[in-house]
Design an enzyme around this catalytic site. Structure first.
Site, PDB file in Angstrom:
ATOM      1  CD  GLU A   1      -2.911  -1.182   2.325  1.00  0.00           C
ATOM      2  OE1 GLU A   1      -3.044  -0.150   3.017  1.00  0.00           O
ATOM      3  OE2 GLU A   1      -3.567  -2.212   2.543  1.00  0.00           O
TER       4      GLU A   1
ATOM      5  CG  HIS B   1      -1.801   0.460  17.227  1.00  0.00           C
ATOM      6  ND1 HIS B   1      -2.471  -0.681  16.850  1.00  0.00           N
ATOM      7  CD2 HIS B   1      -2.244   1.440  16.410  1.00  0.00           C
ATOM      8  CE1 HIS B   1      -3.290  -0.392  15.862  1.00  0.00           C
ATOM      9  NE2 HIS B   1      -3.174   0.886  15.573  1.00  0.00           N
TER      10      HIS B   1
END
Length: 757
Positions: A485, A696
């Site tokens: 991406e 994260h």
């Protein structure tokens, strides 16, 4: 009328807090430099509100990461594993938010969840049996004093005791009831301290009151506030609610000795009716949330003033307020140089909403407000029409029938066909989609947008990165690949840019969590697809490998939920329009040889009504079918994946299964795999990949750690249905940590495979 702001964005007009924090994490600036940046931001935000004429300005709404985490620290709700790191106060705080891996130890971050029905994430407070809740810390008073030195009297805000108890995760044998006494004592001391410091008002945020409340919930609320409101202090208490109405406890709340009560007149469907039916006491102030804190459209003054006039006619002492914190909208329109005035005339970001509050305050004080120029200008805007309708879209949507929502054959048959087609190993490994967006990737995109690179140069660079990504995954040994991406700025903005009906900003950033900010697109009109969006990239990536390459899409529900939606048509119609556009992309990917297509619905939970009675009729009854509409036209051998993260999914597992995807990946690592029991209890049919590590956090999980996680998963999930993957995309992570984590993940999967043979 006087005006009030519940909270203000803390990231800064140009994301100054994000960049300063990230520099601190990289040890490029000192703690003192980080704190100086924070102090300047607070000063700017307070002065901005003061200059706009806001009467009730909040303090303590600033946070380095999250205000719920701030409240937890203030109350000494700090698990031992973080205290034992023996770090500085601020580094202990960041360890709780992000995890820590270094010379002081190795700990995971606390769990992170969506903040009610928003795209903001809060850090889940966690108690242990020996946690002693008590007042600990001075941030609230220090920031009040900071504002006071600027000549600004503020109302300190913090998460209320009831909501804190409802948000806490209780990890030991103790439960909510065991901490009630201590939390009451802490908030009592807080009120007494506010009184001693001559603080006029304190704002307790209690959004949990808009959820369904049973008798025990109401008893808990009374237990807390009956004691708190008995404290002898000159500090007035504002009970601030938002994101809905407080129908279950309104009658009781208005009889309690709160000095002020904040009600949401935007999302509170029954707020007006509650006030009309049960009244509002003359000895209290109503903070009326009539300026939308969650959407970017201008306030319709005529409608708002009619609400305010109705309150005045009832003799209610009213203060005009935002409906919730302005944290959820961008900072200001002032940096938007490319959007034409035709569009921006309809928008209002945080700074502009301060002007709206001020103007409404002036208009509400006049019986002849219709004669004011500011009213006439607003009235003219809303009397006109926007060019936002597409007849072809409306016509196509009207022809969708029930069979368009059904994929055949049924999933159990498709799974057999797909296993034969793909011949993947047991516990196949994959990633969620994005790979690290390194500096060169961002620089390439920026240069192309500035016109410094040709389109061909931009494409060639991205193809080079894709080739490197494919080779990297093959070398690591991942089974189902992604293209990385690199062409995408954001999973929603990227698709919005390629769809008709969307508008885009330059610098309208909104905090999602910590230093992560998103630039949500604006849905201006009817949505449609002009041409293929991802096909060329996916086909190129597939040409580089014999392994399966996933096509990566964002689903219609997430595109809507992570955009600023229209207010002139229903959410159902908006989602359905987007679903048809994504359906076209799915079919084009399949036609071009892409056999696995992932349609992310990371934000499925976000717009779920906060009251369970509304879940299906007001959301799931059309959101789930909209997802099915995107993929119902593909062949049985085409495998449809979806992904969800950082929300509470356990109570909607049947609805998720009804999406009829073939494989679903969940965030699970940060919430200690709590979703697994719910999957088993509901006989979840979809193949599933609960995240085995938290992306994260910068820490790298060991092979042993991931192996142990997989062993736990196999006690709850059938071995034929388990996939192995991180819990989210790798966009925000660095190359080194991503490589190490993925290698450990693949190694752990291979170990489990060997034992299963």
């Amino acid at each position: 009328m006087k005006t009030s702001v519940i909270g203000f964005p803390r990231i800064g007009a140009l994301r100054e807090l994000k960049f300063a924090s990230e520099k601190y994490f990289r040890k490029e600036i000192s703690e003192e430099q980080l704190k100086e940046t924070a102090k300047e931001l607070r000063k700017t935000h307070w002065n901005m509100q003061k200059n706009a004429g806001i009467d009730f300005i909040s303090s303590n709404d600033f946070s380095f990461y999250d205000t719920v985490l701030d409240t937890a620290v203030l109350l000494n709700i700090i698990p031992k594993r973080y205290k034992e790191l023996d770090l500085s106060e601020i580094d202990t705080y960041f360890a709780m938010a992000r995890g820590y891996q270094g010379e002081h130890g190795d700990v995971k971050a606390l769990a992170m969840k969506k903040w009610f029905n928003t795209n903001y994430h809060y850090i889940v407070p966690e108690t242990e049996d020996d946690t002693k809740i008590k007042l600990s810390g001075d941030k609230l008073w220090n920031e009040y004093a900071e504002a006071d030195e600027l000549g600004i009297k503020t109302k300190p805000m913090l998460t209320g005791a009831y909501t804190m108890l409802k948000l806490c995760r209780y990890t030991g044998n103790k439960s909510e009831k065991d901490y009630v006494g201590d939390i009451i004592a802490a908030y009592k001391e807080l009120l007494q301290t506010c009184g001693k410091k001559q603080i006029a008002w304190v704002q307790f945020d209690e959004p949990a009151l808009v959820l369904d409340m049973n008798d025990s919930d109401k008893a808990l609320f009374h237990q807390i506030y009956d004691e708190l409101l008995a404290v002898e202090t000159d500090t007035k208490v504002l009970l601030q609610t938002y994101f809905g109405d407080i129908r279950d406890i309104y009658e009781e709340v208005i009889k309690m000795p709160f000095a002020g009560i904040g009600l949401d007149f935007i999302e509170g469907k029954q707020t007006c009716d509650l006030v009309s039916k049960y009244g509002f006491p003359k000895d209290k102030v109503l903070f009326a949330g009539v300026v939308n804190g969650k959407n970017i459209w201008k306030n319709h003054y005529d409608k708002t003033l009619k609400v305010l006039s109705g309150l005045r006619e009832k003799g209610i002492d009213t203060i005009i307020s935002t409906s919730c914190s302005l944290l959820h909208v961008p900072y200001t329109l002032e940096n938007e140089e490319k959007l034409s005035k035709e569009y921006t005339a309809y928008f209002s970001f945080a700074k502009e909403k301060l002007v709206e509050l001020s103007e409404l305050g002036k208009l509400a004080d006049s019986k002849n407000y219709a004669e004011y120029e500011i009213f006439k200008k607003n009235h003219k805007l809303f009397s006109g029409s926007r060019d936002c309708t597409n007849k072809d879209v409306r016509n196509r949507l009207s022809k969708v029938c029930e069979s368009d929502y059904v994929r055949l054959p049924k999933r159990s048959e498709r799974q057999k066909i797909q296993k034969e087609e793909f011949k993947l190993p047991k516990f196949p490994t994959t990633t969620i989609g994005s790979f690290p967006q390194t500096k060169d990737v961002k620089a390439n995109r920026s240069a192309f947008k500035r016109g410094e690179k040709t389109e061909q140069e931009y494409v060639d660079f991205n193809k080079k990165k894709i080739a490197e990504c494919v080779k990297w995954q093959e070398e690591i040994g991942i089974d189902v690949l992604v293209h990385g991406e690199y062409e995408r700025n954001d999973m929603v903005e990227y698709f919005g840019e390629s769809l008709g009906g969307f508008l885009f900003t330059q610098k309208a950033w909104v905090q999602s969590y910590g230093t992560r900010c998103v630039k949500s697109p604006i849905i201006w009109g009817d949505v449609y697809r002009n041409k293929p969006i991802t096909v060329e990239w996916s086909v190129y990536a597939q040409s580089l490998t014999k392994k399966i390459m996933k096509g990566m899409l964002t689903g219609p529900v997430t595109i809507l939920n992570w955009s600023f939606p229209r207010e002139d048509i229903s959410i159902k119609d908006s989602i359905s329009q987007i679903a048809l556009a994504i359906r076209d992309e799915v079919l084009d990917l399949e036609a071009n040889g892409i056999k696995v297509i992932q349609i992310d619905e990371a934000a499925l939970r976000e717009k779920l009504p906060l009251r369970k009675t509304d879940w299906y009729k007001e959301y799931l009854d059309f959101a789930i079918p909209a997802f099915r509409l995107t993929h119902s036209g593909v062949k049985p051998e085409t495998q449809i994946h979806t992904h969800m993260c950082y929300s509470e999914f356990t109570d909607i597992i049947p609805a998720i299964d009804d999406m009829d995807a073939d494989v679903i990946t969940f965030e699970a690592s940060r919430s200690d795999l709590l979703i697994l029991d719910s999957l088993r209890e509901n006989n979840f049919e979809t193949e599933v990949g609960p995240g085995v590590y938290d992306i994260h956090s910068p820490r790298v999980p060991s092979v042993e750690e991931i192996t142990n996680v997989l062993k736990i998963m196999l006690t709850k999930i059938d071995s034929d249905k388990l996939w192995v993957n991180p819990d989210c995309g790798l966009k925000t992570r660095g190359m080194k940590e991503s490589d190490a984590s993925l290698r450990n993940m693949v190694c752990a999967a291979k170990k489990i495979r060997e034992k299963a043979q």
